[in-house]
Design a protein around this motif. Structure first.
Motif, PDB file in Angstrom:
ATOM      1  N   LEU B 109       0.839  -1.210   0.000  1.00  0.00           N
ATOM      2  CA  LEU B 109       0.000   0.000   0.000  1.00  0.00           C
ATOM      3  C   LEU B 109       0.874   1.261   0.000  1.00  0.00           C
ATOM      4  CD1 LEU B 109      -3.046   0.913   0.269  1.00  0.00           C
ATOM      5  CD2 LEU B 109      -2.619   1.101   2.719  1.00  0.00           C
ATOM      6  N   LEU B 110       1.892   1.252   0.852  1.00  0.00           N
ATOM      7  CA  LEU B 110       2.795   2.411   0.951  1.00  0.00           C
ATOM      8  C   LEU B 110       3.431   2.734  -0.403  1.00  0.00           C
ATOM      9  CD1 LEU B 110       4.460   4.491   2.630  1.00  0.00           C
ATOM     10  CD2 LEU B 110       6.156   2.664   2.986  1.00  0.00           C
ATOM     11  N   LEU B 111       3.828   1.688  -1.133  1.00  0.00           N
ATOM     12  CA  LEU B 111       4.552   1.908  -2.395  1.00  0.00           C
ATOM     13  C   LEU B 111       3.642   2.470  -3.485  1.00  0.00           C
ATOM     14  CD1 LEU B 111       6.853  -1.254  -2.436  1.00  0.00           C
ATOM     15  CD2 LEU B 111       7.449   1.090  -1.797  1.00  0.00           C
ATOM     16  N   ARG B 112       2.324   2.387  -3.268  1.00  0.00           N
ATOM     17  CA  ARG B 112       1.396   2.915  -4.277  1.00  0.00           C
ATOM     18  C   ARG B 112       0.968   4.353  -3.998  1.00  0.00           C
ATOM     19  NH1 ARG B 112      -2.402  -2.422  -4.828  1.00  0.00           N
ATOM     20  NH2 ARG B 112      -0.770  -3.794  -5.626  1.00  0.00           N
ATOM     21  N   VAL B 113       1.378   4.868  -2.842  1.00  0.00           N
ATOM     22  CA  VAL B 113       0.975   6.216  -2.442  1.00  0.00           C
ATOM     23  C   VAL B 113       1.582   7.250  -3.383  1.00  0.00           C
ATOM     24  CG1 VAL B 113       1.553   7.934  -0.675  1.00  0.00           C
ATOM     25  CG2 VAL B 113       0.419   5.800  -0.025  1.00  0.00           C
ATOM     26  N   ARG B 114       0.750   8.171  -3.864  1.00  0.00           N
ATOM     27  CA  ARG B 114       1.222   9.173  -4.820  1.00  0.00           C
ATOM     28  C   ARG B 114       1.118  10.603  -4.300  1.00  0.00           C
ATOM     29  NH1 ARG B 114       3.626   5.742  -6.162  1.00  0.00           N
ATOM     30  NH2 ARG B 114       3.617   4.457  -8.039  1.00  0.00           N
ATOM     31  N   GLY B 115       0.608  10.749  -3.060  1.00  0.00           N
ATOM     32  CA  GLY B 115       0.547  12.094  -2.476  1.00  0.00           C
ATOM     33  C   GLY B 115      -0.763  12.819  -2.733  1.00  0.00           C
ATOM     34  N   ASN B 116      -1.851  12.063  -2.879  1.00  0.00           N
ATOM     35  CA  ASN B 116      -3.150  12.660  -3.214  1.00  0.00           C
ATOM     36  C   ASN B 116      -3.886  13.308  -2.037  1.00  0.00           C
ATOM     37  OD1 ASN B 116      -2.752  11.713  -5.817  1.00  0.00           O
ATOM     38  ND2 ASN B 116      -3.863   9.807  -5.458  1.00  0.00           N
ATOM     39  N   SER B 117      -3.355  13.212  -0.827  1.00  0.00           N
ATOM     40  CA  SER B 117      -4.013  13.809   0.338  1.00  0.00           C
ATOM     41  C   SER B 117      -2.935  14.155   1.358  1.00  0.00           C
ATOM     42  CB  SER B 117      -4.983  12.803   0.963  1.00  0.00           C
ATOM     43  OG  SER B 117      -4.253  11.673   1.440  1.00  0.00           O
ATOM     44  N   THR B 118      -3.333  14.837   2.428  1.00  0.00           N
ATOM     45  CA  THR B 118      -2.361  15.174   3.478  1.00  0.00           C
ATOM     46  C   THR B 118      -1.749  13.904   4.050  1.00  0.00           C
ATOM     47  OG1 THR B 118      -3.800  17.028   4.013  1.00  0.00           O
ATOM     48  CG2 THR B 118      -2.053  16.535   5.582  1.00  0.00           C
TER      49      THR B 118
END
Lengths: 196, 196
Positions: B109-118
């Motif tokens: 899950l962490l590796l898919r994070v793209r910065g779409n929210s705080t």
């Protein structure tokens, strides 16, 4: 498909349609992309999009082929099929990095495919065929005594291409070095090792 | 939060809620997951889901912390902070593989994070802090003459952790070897090199 003058006038030949569509797929996910999203990205009406493309699936197939055809050109090259296995393997890794850099959005899309449709299944089949080619090369190089024999060739293939493919996570065209510089770094780390 | 008898009766303590939710996030994507999807996965009514969790964002934050806390425990360990840089670096790589295997869905899950929210931005900030720690270790090891000096430490960090993180693409618990065997293979390839 030849480009008609009508397509040129609208500013969308098949190539630019594909390129724009792949950008949308990578941003929204293929499943999350509607024909309406594609029409908006192309700047055409929802009915005009069907003039440019019969459907999403066909665009996906063409986009995945763009990545896979590149990788298969690499393994079909004479330098991948003749000579010592260790050199062929390194040549394939180097030129896979080049394909990744040259066709970045297409390879990025390919790496996200999970097999949710016939198109995706076919792409996964071709990826597996590519992987088997690499695993076979690793095995040959190990049999030649050129590569450490204590690692499973399938695992080496996964880790090697895990390293190559991870470049899609951060590479930005025009920054972070040329394909050749990147390939040098990958080959130095994975074949020679980081240790002095 | 303590587990109440009512939660136990429903079969969902905070830990199992988090674990099930992360599975849904990884399958559908965080943005593609609704509270209704979570309720269905938990086998509770849509109104009951709010009893278990105030919202998706809070679950995401806890899930990302599960992965990041593991990685930060690794770099905070004495073996990551004392001794020759080359050994500390290898220790950190080995134990990052262990965290990845032990907390696979959370790291995925962490590796898919793209910065779409705080929440995602904060997770990316922590990832960057981790990367800076590694890049610093690589630099130190190069200064000690233990690591080849001709590669940019930031690039080495990316390629090293590109290799480690790529394990999430194919690893299946119970197959493909233990964390320690995997870590051995990663360290052999990246530090010693595949070449004999």
């Amino acid at each position: 498909m030849a480009t008609t003058s009508r397509q040129r006038k609208r500013g969308h030949d098949p190539e630019s349609v594909l390129s724009i569509a792949v950008g949308v797929f990578n941003e929204r996910g293929f499943d999350g992309t509607s024909m309406e999203d594609l029409a908006r990205a192309l700047g055409v009406t929802k009915s005009a999009i069907y003039y440019h493309v019969p459907g999403k699936e066909q665009l996906l197939a063409r986009a995945l082929d763009r990545a896979l055809d590149g990788l298969f050109e690499v393994v079909a090259d004479e330098r991948a099929t003749t000579g010592p296995a260790i050199e062929r393997l390194q040549w394939v890794v180097r030129h896979s990095v080049r394909i990744l850099v040259d066709r970045l959005p297409y390879v990025t899309l390919l790496l996200r495919v999970r097999g949710n449709s016939t198109t995706e299944q076919q792409a996964l089949d071709r990826r597996r065929e590519f992987d088997r080619f690499i695993a076979h090369l690793v095995k040959e190089a190990a049999a030649d005594g050129q590569i450490r024999p204590d690692l499973d060739p399938a695992l080496v293939t996964r880790l090697l291409f895990g390293t190559v493919n991870s470049i899609t996570e951060w590479y930005q065209p025009g920054r972070g070095g040329t394909a050749d510089e990147l390939a040098d770094a990958v080959l130095k780390m994975t074949f020679d090792g980081l240790r002095v």
